[in-house]
Design a protein around this motif. Structure first.
Motif, short mmCIF file in Angstrom:
data_model
loop_
_atom_site.label_atom_id
_atom_site.label_comp_id
_atom_site.label_asym_id
_atom_site.label_seq_id
_atom_site.Cartn_x
_atom_site.Cartn_y
_atom_site.Cartn_z
N ARG A 64 0.82 -1.22 0.00
CA ARG A 64 0.00 0.00 0.00
C ARG A 64 0.85 1.26 0.00
N HIS A 65 2.11 1.15 0.41
CA HIS A 65 2.98 2.32 0.50
C HIS A 65 3.72 2.59 -0.81
N LEU A 66 3.54 1.71 -1.79
CA LEU A 66 4.12 1.96 -3.10
C LEU A 66 3.28 2.99 -3.85
N PRO A 67 3.90 3.77 -4.72
CA PRO A 67 3.09 4.64 -5.59
C PRO A 67 2.15 3.79 -6.46
N ILE A 68 1.04 4.39 -6.83
CA ILE A 68 0.06 3.68 -7.64
C ILE A 68 0.69 3.18 -8.93
N VAL A 107 -0.47 5.39 -3.01
CA VAL A 107 0.27 6.65 -2.99
C VAL A 107 0.36 7.21 -4.40
N TYR A 108 -0.07 8.44 -4.59
CA TYR A 108 0.04 9.09 -5.89
C TYR A 108 1.43 9.71 -6.01
N LEU A 164 -11.26 2.88 -4.21
CA LEU A 164 -11.05 2.63 -5.63
C LEU A 164 -11.62 3.76 -6.48
N CYS A 165 -12.64 4.43 -5.95
CA CYS A 165 -13.27 5.51 -6.71
C CYS A 165 -12.32 6.68 -6.93
N THR A 166 -11.23 6.72 -6.18
CA THR A 166 -10.27 7.82 -6.37
C THR A 166 -9.28 7.54 -7.49
N ARG A 167 -9.30 6.30 -8.02
CA ARG A 167 -8.39 5.96 -9.12
C ARG A 167 -8.96 6.47 -10.44
N THR A 168 -8.93 7.76 -10.60
CA THR A 168 -9.60 8.39 -11.74
C THR A 168 -8.94 8.07 -13.07
N ASN A 169 -7.74 7.50 -13.02
CA ASN A 169 -7.06 7.16 -14.27
C ASN A 169 -7.46 5.77 -14.79
N SER A 206 -21.74 3.35 -5.20
CA SER A 206 -22.26 4.22 -6.26
C SER A 206 -21.18 5.11 -6.85
N CYS A 207 -20.14 5.39 -6.07
CA CYS A 207 -19.07 6.26 -6.57
C CYS A 207 -18.25 5.61 -7.67
N ILE A 208 -18.45 4.30 -7.88
CA ILE A 208 -17.68 3.59 -8.90
C ILE A 208 -17.93 4.17 -10.29
N TRP A 209 -19.13 4.78 -10.46
CA TRP A 209 -19.46 5.35 -11.77
C TRP A 209 -18.71 6.65 -12.02
#
Length: 588
Positions: free
Chosen positions: A177-181, A202-203, A228-233, A250-253
C-alpha cells in the motif's frame, strides 16, 4: 529471412546494433564479440539455450530474444551486464531457478519481461534489496515461490507489474500500500486472499488515462473498497471471480472506465444509478451475483456500450426500451436467468451490431419481434469482417446446448440467440431465418405454435438448434437438411408429424431423443415406421431376383453391345474420313 544466424555476424567487432526480429531465423544464437549495445532476435524460430557468451557483452543495453523456442536455464553471467536496460526473454520454454545472483549487478535494468516461461521459478530471497529501480516487470505464468515477491518492496518507480498466474498466495503484504500507484497492475489467476485493503495508494506520478487493475480469479473477500473511486485514471477494472460481498459503491461510476467486470462474486443489493453522463464505458459485466431491483434508467447514458452482461442475478422489471434506442452499439446483451417480465422490446432491432442475445430463463411473454430478422450483426455479410468481440480481459463462456465456445484473449466471433425458458408464444418468425451467421438458435421451453419455418435452411451457419418443449405442429421442413454444420438438434416434446428428414448432416444425428415426445413423427431414428417407407427385401423378393438373373445378364450384354457399336460407328467413320475430322475440329 530464413535459415540460421550467420556465425560471421558474431565476428563483426565494430557492430553495435543488430535488429533481426520478426523473421524465420532458426538454429542457435551464435557467439557475439565486440561492442554490441542492442541485440534484437525476437519473434523467430531460434532454438537452443541462451549462450553464456552473452554475459561478456558488457556494453549491451537491450537484449530481446522473446517468442522463440529457447530452452535450458538462464546463465548466471547475465548478471554481469552492468549496462543492461531491457531484458525480454518472454514466450520461450526456459526453465530452472532464477535467483538474486542473476540480477546482482544489473543496476541499470528498467524493463524485465519473462512472461510465459512456465517452468521458470523465481526464488529470490525476501531480504534481498535490488540494485535497480524497475519500471516494467512481467512474470506472467512463471512460478514465484514463497508467496508475494518481497523484493519488489523497494521498487518505487513501477509503472507496470504483471504477476498473473504465478502461484502467489495469501493476503496482500502491507508494504504494497505504500508503493506509488502502479499504472497497470495484474495479479489475476492466483490464490490471493483477504480484503482489498493493501493495494498501492500513494500518488507519485499522475497518469491521465489508461490505468489497468486486474484482480480476477483470486480468493479476495469483503467489500469493494470506496477508495477505488479515487483511481480516476482507471480504464479497466476486473474484480470478477472472487468472493466479494456487499453492494457496489455508487461512486464507482465516477471513474472513466472502459471496462468494468465484477462477475462471479457475491455482490448484492440494487445496481447503483450512474450519476450523470459517462459515455466511455464499453463493457459492463455484473453477471453471477445476487443483484436485484430494476435496471437504473441512467444506464441509457452508456451510449458506447458494446457488452452488457447482467446474467444470473435477480434483476426484475421489464427490458427497457432505451436498450436499442439510446444504446445502439451493443454486440452482447446477456440477461440470462433473472426475473425480467413483459415483452421483448422492438427497440432491440435497432442494435444492428448485436451478435449475442441471451434472454433465457426469465418470465418474458408475447412473441418474437419480426424485426429481429433485420439484425445485421447476425448476418453473413458482417460475419467474416466482424471486429467487435475482442475479449482481452474477461473470462466469459458462451454455452450453446451441446456446444460450448469460449472467447477470451483472441478475436472470436460467437453469434448466438437464446430465448429459451420464458413464456413466449406465437409463431417462430420466418424472418428470423435471414440470420444466416447464427451459430446457435435456442427457443426451447416456451409456447411457440405453428410449424418450423420452411426457409430454415437459410441459416447455413447453425451449429446448435433447439426448438424443444413447445407446441409446434406440421411436418419437419425438408430444407432443414441443408444445415451442413449442425451438430446439436433438439425438436423433442412438440406436436410435429410426418417423416423425419435424413439427408446430409442429419444422417449423423441418430439419437432418438432428438424427436422424443412427438407422437405423430415416424422414420429413422425412431422405431416407428412411416406408411410409405419401402419394406426391406423379403425371401420371396430374393427368389424373384434370382429367377431373373439370366434376363439381367442378357440385358447388360445388350447395353454393352449397343454402346460398342455406337462408339466405334462414330469413331471408325472419323478415322476413315479426313474431311469429317477437319469439320468436327473447326466446330469444336
Amino acid at each position: 529471412m530464413t535459415g540460421p544466424i550467420l556465425e560471421a555476424l558474431g565476428n563483426l567487432r565494430s557492430l553495435q546494433r543488430l535488429y533481426l526480429s520478426y523473421n524465420y531465423l532458426n538454429g542457435p544464437i551464435p557467439t557475439f564479440h565486440g561492442q554490441l549495445t542492442i541485440l534484437h532476435l525476437a519473434y523467430n524460430q531460434i532454438r537452443g539455450s541462451i549462450p553464456v557468451s552473452l554475459g561478456r557483452l558488457t556494453s549491451l543495453r537491450v537484449l530481446s530474444v522473446a517468442s522463440n523456442f529457447l530452452t535450458g536455464t538462464i546463465p548466471i553471467l547475465i548478471g554481469k551486464l552492468t549496462n543492461l536496460h531491457l531484458l525480454d526473454i518472454s514466450n520461450n520454454s526456459l526453465q530452472g531457478v532464477v535467483s538474486e545472483d542473476h540480477f546482482a549487478n544489473l543496476s541499470m535494468l528498467k524493463y524485465l519481461n519473462a512472461d510465459y516461461n512456465n517452468q521458470l521459478f523465481f526464488n529470490i530471497s525476501c531480504d534481498w534489496i535490488p540494485p535497480f529501480q524497475l519500471k516494467v516487470v512481467r512474470l506472467r505464468s512463471c512460478k514465484i515461490e514463497d508467496g508475494f515477491p518481497h523484493w519488489l518492496r523497494t521498487q518505487r518507480k513501477l509503472q507496470e507489474l504483471v504477476l498473473s498466474n504465478t502461484s502467489i498466495y495469501g493476503p496482500l503484504p502491507t508494504w504494497l500500500r505504500h508503493l506509488p500507484i502502479i499504472h497497470a497492475l495484474d495479479l489475476s489467476h492466483n490464490k490471493l486472499t483477504g480484503p482489498l485493503m493493501n493495494l498501492p495508494s500513494v500518488y507519485d506520478v499522475i497518469y491521465e488515462s489508461g490505468g489497468v487493475l486486474l484482480l480476477q480469479n483470486n480468493l479476495f473477500t469483503g467489500f469493494i473498497p470506496r477508495w477505488l473511486c479515487t483511481r480516476t485514471n482507471l480504464e479497466i477494472l476486473d474484480l470478477s471471480r472472487n468472493r466479494l460481498t456487499g453492494k457496489i459503491p455508487s461512486c464507482i461510476w465516477n471513474l472513466s472506465l472502459d471496462m468494468m467486470l465484477h462477475s462471479s462474486n457475491k455482490l448484492s443489493g440494487v445496481i447503483p444509478s450512474p450519476l450523470g453522463l459517462n459515455p466511455s464505458l464499453e463493457w459492463l459485466q455484473l453477471n453471477d451475483n445476487n443483484l436485484n431491483g430494476e435496471l437504473p434508467r441512467d444506464f441509457r447514458y452508456f451510449i458506447n456500450l458494446n457488452v452488457l452482461d447482467l446474467g444470473e442475478n435477480k434483476i426484475s422489471g421489464s427490458i427497457p426500451k432505451w436498450i436499442g434506442e439510446n444504446i445502439t452499439m451493443l454486440g452482447v446483451l446477456r440477461l440470462h436467468k433473472n426475473k425480467f417480465t413483459g415483452r421483448i422490446p422492438h427497440s432491440l432491432c435497432k442494435s444492428q451490431q448485436l451478435q449475442i442475445l441471451d434472454l433465457a430463463h426469465n418470465n418474458l411473454i408475447g412473441s418474437i419481434p419480426y424485426c429481429f430478422g433485420e439484425l445485421d450483426g447476425m448476418k453473413g455479410k458482417s460475419f467474416h469482417g466482424c471486429h467487435l468481440l475482442l475479449f482481452g480481459y474477461g473470462d466469459v463462456m458462451q454455452v450453446f446446448k451441446g456446444v460450448s465456445l469460449e472467447y477470451t484473449k483472441t478475436l472470436q466471433v460467437v453469434i448466438n440467440m437464446d430465448l429459451s425458458s420464458n413464456k413466449l408464444a406465437g409463431e417462430i418468425p420466418r424472418e428470423l431465418m435471414a440470420l444466416d451467421a447464427l451459430l446457435g438458435l435456442i427457443l426451447s421451453y416456451n409456447h411457440f405454435r405453428g410449424g418450423i419455418p420452411k426457409n430454415i435452411g437459410n441459416m447455413k451457419s447453425l451449429i446448435s438448434l433447439d426448438f424443444s418443449t413447445n407446441e409446434l405442429t406440421e411436418t419437419i421442413p425438408p430444407r432443414i437438411a441443408a444445415l451442413n454444420f449442425l451438430s446439436y438438434l433438439n425438436l423433442s416434446h412438440n406436436n410435429l408429424s410426418g417423416q423425419i428428414q435424413t439427408g446430409n448432416q442429419l444422417q449423423t444425428l441418430v439419437d432418438p431423443s432428438i424427436y422424443a415426445g412427438n407422437t405423430h413423427l415416424c422414420g429413422v431414428p425412431l422405431p416407428k415406421k412411416c406408411p410409405n417407407e419401402n419394406p426391406p427385401a423379403t425371401t420371396s423378393n430374393n427368389i424373384y431376383e434370382h429367377a431373373n438373373e439370366p434376363c439381367k445378364v442378357w440385358y447388360y450384354v445388350d447395353i454393352t453391345s449397343g454402346f460398342a457399336t455406337g462408339f466405334w460407328g462414330i469413331i471408325g467413320v472419323l478415322l476413315l474420313k479426313k474431311q469429317w475430322r477437319e469439320k468436327l475440329f473447326h466446330v469444336l
